[in-house]
Design a protein around this motif. Sequence first.
Motif, mmCIF file in Angstrom:
data_model
loop_
_atom_site.group_PDB
_atom_site.id
_atom_site.type_symbol
_atom_site.label_atom_id
_atom_site.label_comp_id
_atom_site.label_asym_id
_atom_site.label_seq_id
_atom_site.Cartn_x
_atom_site.Cartn_y
_atom_site.Cartn_z
ATOM 1 N N TYR A 16 130.734 39.557 39.845
ATOM 2 C CA TYR A 16 129.870 40.505 39.168
ATOM 3 C C TYR A 16 130.366 41.915 39.446
ATOM 4 C CZ TYR A 16 125.777 43.415 38.246
ATOM 5 O OH TYR A 16 124.945 44.394 37.798
ATOM 6 N N VAL A 17 130.483 42.710 38.403
ATOM 7 C CA VAL A 17 130.833 44.119 38.539
ATOM 8 C C VAL A 17 129.665 44.917 37.977
ATOM 9 C CG1 VAL A 17 132.456 45.922 37.880
ATOM 10 C CG2 VAL A 17 133.278 43.606 38.267
ATOM 11 N N PRO A 18 129.019 45.755 38.800
ATOM 12 C CA PRO A 18 127.879 46.514 38.286
ATOM 13 C C PRO A 18 128.329 47.541 37.253
ATOM 14 C CG PRO A 18 128.407 47.215 40.504
ATOM 15 C CD PRO A 18 129.274 46.038 40.195
ATOM 16 N N PRO A 19 127.490 47.805 36.273
ATOM 17 C CA PRO A 19 127.880 48.786 35.256
ATOM 18 C C PRO A 19 127.936 50.185 35.859
ATOM 19 C CG PRO A 19 125.603 48.118 34.952
ATOM 20 C CD PRO A 19 126.173 47.244 36.025
ATOM 21 N N THR A 20 128.848 51.013 35.340
ATOM 22 C CA THR A 20 128.960 52.381 35.841
ATOM 23 C C THR A 20 127.846 53.214 35.231
ATOM 24 O OG1 THR A 20 130.470 52.909 34.028
ATOM 25 C CG2 THR A 20 131.456 52.222 36.107
ATOM 26 N N PRO A 21 127.274 54.150 35.998
ATOM 27 C CA PRO A 21 126.197 54.973 35.453
ATOM 28 C C PRO A 21 126.730 55.936 34.391
ATOM 29 C CG PRO A 21 126.772 55.695 37.652
ATOM 30 C CD PRO A 21 127.566 54.458 37.384
#
Length: 96
Positions: free
Chosen positions: A69-74
């Motif tokens: 899982y890669v969190p979305p960039t703000p």
Amino acid sequence: MFIKILLIFLVLALVLRFVLPLLMRHLLVGFLQKQARRHGQQLGGAPFGGAAPPPSPGRDAPGQVHIDYVPPTPRRTKDKPTEFKGGEYVDFEEVK
């Protein structure tokens, strides 16, 4: 009558002194090994130097990194700058 009570007391003392510690040690070791196996199964390890479970198919080799899982960039807003432009310069003096 007195000899019979004395013999019972002697046998009981010998059992408590020599047999009971061996029995308790055996039960405690068995309990600890059972708990280690249970925790090893939960964590996927092999307790007491046993062979490690074979890697499941489709997984990378040991030492390889796999990211699930890669969190979305703000999102950037117009109020925040997109890059760091630098800070205040502070002269360094070595103190002896």
